[in-house]
Scaffold this motif. Structure first.
Motif, PDB file in Angstrom:
ATOM      1  N   SER A 182     125.606 -74.634  -9.824  1.00 45.81           N
ATOM      2  CA  SER A 182     124.352 -74.052 -10.296  1.00 45.81           C
ATOM      3  C   SER A 182     124.605 -73.158 -11.514  1.00 45.81           C
ATOM      4  O   SER A 182     123.779 -73.112 -12.433  1.00 45.81           O
ATOM      5  CB  SER A 182     123.654 -73.310  -9.156  1.00 45.81           C
TER       6      SER A 182
ATOM      7  N   THR B  59     122.910 -73.728 -15.142  1.00 47.33           N
ATOM      8  CA  THR B  59     122.187 -72.652 -15.824  1.00 47.33           C
ATOM      9  C   THR B  59     122.705 -72.463 -17.246  1.00 47.33           C
ATOM     10  O   THR B  59     121.924 -72.337 -18.192  1.00 47.33           O
ATOM     11  CB  THR B  59     122.333 -71.333 -15.054  1.00 47.33           C
TER      12      THR B  59
ATOM     13  N   VAL C 208     121.379 -75.222 -19.431  1.00 45.75           N
ATOM     14  CA  VAL C 208     119.963 -75.054 -19.787  1.00 45.75           C
ATOM     15  C   VAL C 208     119.798 -73.940 -20.821  1.00 45.75           C
ATOM     16  O   VAL C 208     119.006 -74.056 -21.759  1.00 45.75           O
ATOM     17  CB  VAL C 208     119.111 -74.763 -18.526  1.00 45.75           C
ATOM     18  N   ILE C 209     120.580 -72.859 -20.656  1.00 45.59           N
ATOM     19  CA  ILE C 209     120.505 -71.760 -21.631  1.00 45.59           C
ATOM     20  C   ILE C 209     120.928 -72.240 -23.015  1.00 45.59           C
ATOM     21  O   ILE C 209     120.295 -71.922 -24.020  1.00 45.59           O
ATOM     22  CB  ILE C 209     121.372 -70.565 -21.170  1.00 45.59           C
TER      23      ILE C 209
ATOM     24  N   LEU D  71     118.126 -74.190 -24.420  1.00 46.56           N
ATOM     25  CA  LEU D  71     117.073 -73.267 -24.825  1.00 46.56           C
ATOM     26  C   LEU D  71     117.434 -72.644 -26.174  1.00 46.56           C
ATOM     27  O   LEU D  71     116.606 -72.570 -27.083  1.00 46.56           O
ATOM     28  CB  LEU D  71     116.908 -72.176 -23.769  1.00 46.56           C
TER      29      LEU D  71
ATOM     30  N   ILE E 130     115.068 -72.830 -29.456  1.00 39.72           N
ATOM     31  CA  ILE E 130     114.534 -71.584 -30.036  1.00 39.72           C
ATOM     32  C   ILE E 130     114.946 -71.469 -31.494  1.00 39.72           C
ATOM     33  O   ILE E 130     114.137 -71.222 -32.374  1.00 39.72           O
ATOM     34  CB  ILE E 130     115.054 -70.341 -29.276  1.00 39.72           C
TER      35      ILE E 130
ATOM     36  N   LEU F 120     121.836 -58.321 -10.447  1.00 39.37           N
ATOM     37  CA  LEU F 120     120.519 -58.506 -11.059  1.00 39.37           C
ATOM     38  C   LEU F 120     120.311 -57.543 -12.215  1.00 39.37           C
ATOM     39  O   LEU F 120     119.455 -57.745 -13.055  1.00 39.37           O
ATOM     40  CB  LEU F 120     119.417 -58.300 -10.022  1.00 39.37           C
TER      41      LEU F 120
ATOM     42  N   PHE G 120     123.313 -64.515 -28.286  1.00 41.06           N
ATOM     43  CA  PHE G 120     122.410 -64.837 -27.185  1.00 41.06           C
ATOM     44  C   PHE G 120     123.150 -65.635 -26.115  1.00 41.06           C
ATOM     45  O   PHE G 120     123.072 -65.344 -24.920  1.00 41.06           O
ATOM     46  CB  PHE G 120     121.212 -65.626 -27.723  1.00 41.06           C
TER      47      PHE G 120
ATOM     48  N   PHE H 190     125.815 -63.385 -24.298  1.00 41.81           N
ATOM     49  CA  PHE H 190     125.207 -62.462 -23.334  1.00 41.81           C
ATOM     50  C   PHE H 190     124.702 -63.223 -22.112  1.00 41.81           C
ATOM     51  O   PHE H 190     124.924 -62.822 -20.966  1.00 41.81           O
ATOM     52  CB  PHE H 190     124.063 -61.677 -23.978  1.00 41.81           C
ATOM     53  N   ALA H 191     124.024 -64.334 -22.361  1.00 40.01           N
ATOM     54  CA  ALA H 191     123.465 -65.099 -21.243  1.00 40.01           C
ATOM     55  C   ALA H 191     124.573 -65.605 -20.331  1.00 40.01           C
ATOM     56  O   ALA H 191     124.496 -65.503 -19.106  1.00 40.01           O
ATOM     57  CB  ALA H 191     122.619 -66.253 -21.771  1.00 40.01           C
TER      58      ALA H 191
ATOM     59  N   ILE I 184     126.027 -62.953 -18.194  1.00 41.12           N
ATOM     60  CA  ILE I 184     125.182 -62.594 -17.050  1.00 41.12           C
ATOM     61  C   ILE I 184     125.324 -63.634 -15.940  1.00 41.12           C
ATOM     62  O   ILE I 184     125.436 -63.306 -14.755  1.00 41.12           O
ATOM     63  CB  ILE I 184     123.715 -62.452 -17.493  1.00 41.12           C
TER      64      ILE I 184
ATOM     65  N   ASN J 156     126.736 -62.960 -12.186  1.00 42.79           N
ATOM     66  CA  ASN J 156     126.033 -63.357 -10.967  1.00 42.79           C
ATOM     67  C   ASN J 156     126.914 -64.213 -10.073  1.00 42.79           C
ATOM     68  O   ASN J 156     126.882 -64.097  -8.847  1.00 42.79           O
ATOM     69  CB  ASN J 156     124.762 -64.118 -11.317  1.00 42.79           C
TER      70      ASN J 156
END
Lengths: 320, 288
Positions: A9, A13, A16-17, A20, A24, A252, A293, A296-297, A300, A304
């Motif tokens: 997962s 993620t 997908v980031i 994105l 963008i 979180l 971006f 950082f993503a 994170i 997690n």
């Protein structure tokens, strides 16, 4: 199995980031070729077509351009910076990595040790002096914008008391002797203290709430009834269980920690990723912003993932 | 402070603070006159508090009290709009996922998890200049300039996921209660069950969560304005701190310029927090 599922997962993620990020930044105003060429005069349509072909901009956005984007990301190739002409994005970001890691890491360790200790004591003895002062201060520290705390510390310790210089560390790479290292360490006291105080507030509040919750459990009463000392009950029975919700909440909150770090770096001109983010944003340096971006993503997502694994280790029931 | 809250005094103070801020947001001009700009600035640059300027002046001589009171409106409006958007998105998403259950629920929650992981502040940093450049910067939308509407939307779409999670788990438990089965048996449609039976039971949860969302929105708005994404024509407290930082007022020791807007933020945030703590206690007393 649990580990594999979490890992899959996390990878999904991150993918997908990245996608994105691609869409963008393709939507950014100004065609890429105009950004590359600048406002140069006398560009013929043939030359433009050549440039577009050279950068692969004549290929369809999807799947060709998207695939080459994912492939270059996988190779660690983020392209070239707009602002720092001729430099690769990695070359711009690389030297900024270490200051931020040092800054955020030190502050986190201090905040965790101090905050969790005060929080567990405050929750264990509700209404005690430590609880009243600790919780009030923690709420205040948590409620204020982190960068504002930094500005306050600057006013008191740099402008009024003159203990610290007003400016940050402009030239961290050019240090080679002990004296200079000492100077840097001294200058980093205020920024680290700022982030540490703000984060301590958060940890105190979270840990206090968790300890209050756990101390209502039956097994705490049982432990007390067995005649175990108050401190031992806290250490052996309450704290291990109170750690569980903390792990989730912290993971979180990584986004907030990052936001705090970015703004605090701006206040102290700390030459890290946060200051670079703001500089890149002001210069509309899209390639650098895109890379930041993603960094950082991804950090994170990794935080997690670590939290999930840590949780499974602290509480074996989860992975079953 | 904590023991004051237990007495209820904390809640009264919090309500008074918020009341004052709302008055400032509604009628700033009646309190301190029209918003000063470089031309209409009334004092000398960077002068400390005096009888004429109770909270000193900024780098171009504008009265800090005047700026702070006027900034209340923008900070509160942005926070209110952004949290409304976030709550609407989060509630709708959570209710639908929790009510539908099964695959729809699993898929929707994956999307929410994705937004939960996204660095909201960094995404906002990336999206805001993009949206500002694409949209015009003229006129106002609902009293806010387009740049601020961008901030609202960015905060809204990056902060709804937490609400969606909480609302979904509550919806799941409500859905299995007998009254939902009864409503279905007498032939109520899904829409009616959601609107008449599930949503009313979510209200207290939504109210408590709205307060926390407003706090988060104030923080993000402040941080975004602080790095220069605010609107100079409609300053917020974050914008004031941005200009204070640009003018180097912290290093120069101009405490009045730095302390005032930040203190306003802390007052509002702590007040909102003590009210949100008050919520559950008050409810429990009512039911027993």
């Amino acid at each position: 199995m649990f580990l594999l599922r979490k890992l899959a997962s996390a990878i999904l993620t991150i993918f997908v980031i990245s996608a994105l990020g691609f869409f963008i930044f393709r939507a950014m105003p100004g065609d890429p070729e105009r950004m590359l060429i600048g406002a140069a005069q006398g560009i013929t349509p043939e030359l433009l077509a050549q440039i577009r072909a050279r950068w692969g901009l004549d290929a369809p956005l999807f799947p060709d351009q998207f695939l080459s984007y994912i492939l270059s990301l996988a190779r660690g190739d983020f392209g070239y910076s707009f602002k720092f002409r001729g430099e690769t994005v990695l070359g711009v970001i690389g030297p900024r990595m270490m200051p931020t890691l040092l800054f955020v890491g030190t502050a986190q360790v201090i905040a965790m040790v101090v905050g969790l200790w005060i929080g567990s004591r405050a929750g264990w003895r509700q209404g005690s002096i430590l609880d009243r002062f600790g919780s009030s201060l923690a709420l205040a520290a948590y409620g204020m914008p982190t960068f504002w705390l930094g500005m306050l510390l600057l006013i008191v310790f740099a402008a009024w008391l003159s203990w610290f210089p007003v400016t940050g560390l402009a030239n961290i790479e050019q240090t080679n002797n002990f004296q200079q290292w000492l100077g840097i360490a001294w200058r980093s006291v205020l920024p680290i203290a700022t982030l540490a105080i703000a984060q301590t507030g958060q940890y105190v509040l979270l840990m206090r709430a968790a300890v209050v919750e756990v101390s209502k459990e039956d097994f705490v009463t049982t432990a007390r009834a067995k005649g175990i000392g108050s401190n031992a009950v806290l250490r052996r029975h309450v704290t291990p269980n109170a750690r569980l919700p903390i792990v989730t909440l912290i993971s979180l909150n990584v986004g907030f920690i990052l936001a705090g770090a970015i703004t605090v770096e701006t206040v102290f001109s700390w030459p890290g990723l946060g200051l670079l983010t703001v500089e890149a944003m002001r210069a509309r340096d899209y390639p650098v912003m895109q890379a930041l971006f993603l960094i950082f993503a991804v950090s994170i997502v990794l935080a997690n993932l670590v939290a999930d694994l840590l949780y499974a280790r602290l509480d074996p029931r989860v992975s079953r | 402070m904590i023991c004051l809250m237990e007495l209820g005094l904390g809640r009264i103070i919090a309500a008074l603070v918020l009341g004052a801020v709302i008055v400032a947001a509604l009628v700033p001009t009646a309190l301190v006159g029209p918003l000063e700009n470089i031309v209409t600035a009334t004092g000398a640059p960077m002068s400390p508090p005096s009888a004429a300027h109770w909270l000193g002046t900024d780098e171009v001589g504008r009265d800090v009290l005047n700026l702070t009171v006027h900034s209340a409106r923008i900070t509160m409006l942005v926070a209110l709009f952004a949290s409304s958007l976030s709550m609407a998105l989060g509630t709708a998403f959570g209710v639908i996922a929790g009510y539908a259950r099964g695959t729809t629920d699993a898929l929707m929650m994956r999307v929410a998890d994705f937004f939960l992981v996204l660095p909201a502040f960094v995404l906002a940093l990336v999206l805001a200049p993009l949206a500002i450049e694409m949209g015009g910067a003229q006129g106002t939308i609902m009293g806010l300039r387009p740049t601020l509407m961008v901030t609202v939307i960015v905060i809204g779409i990056t902060s709804w996921a937490g609400t969606a999670r909480i609302v979904r788990s509550q919806t799941l438990s409500l859905r299995s209660r007998p009254f939902v089965d009864r409503a279905r048996v007498i032939g109520a449609s899904h829409g009616r069950i959601i609107c008449r039976h599930i949503l009313p039971n979510l209200i207290s949860l939504i109210v408590a969560n709205t307060i926390l969302t407003i706090v988060a929105a104030i923080w993000i708005e402040t941080a975004l304005s602080f790095v220069g994404l605010g609107d100079p024509f409609q300053p917020s407290w974050g914008t004031m701190l941005f200009y204070a930082q640009q003018a180097g007022s912290a290093g120069a020791g101009a405490w009045w310029y730095v302390v005032t807007p930040g203190f306003a933020i802390v007052l509002v945030v702590v007040s909102l927090y003590s009210l949100s703590h008050a919520g559950p206690v008050a409810r429990r007393r009512k039911t027993t």
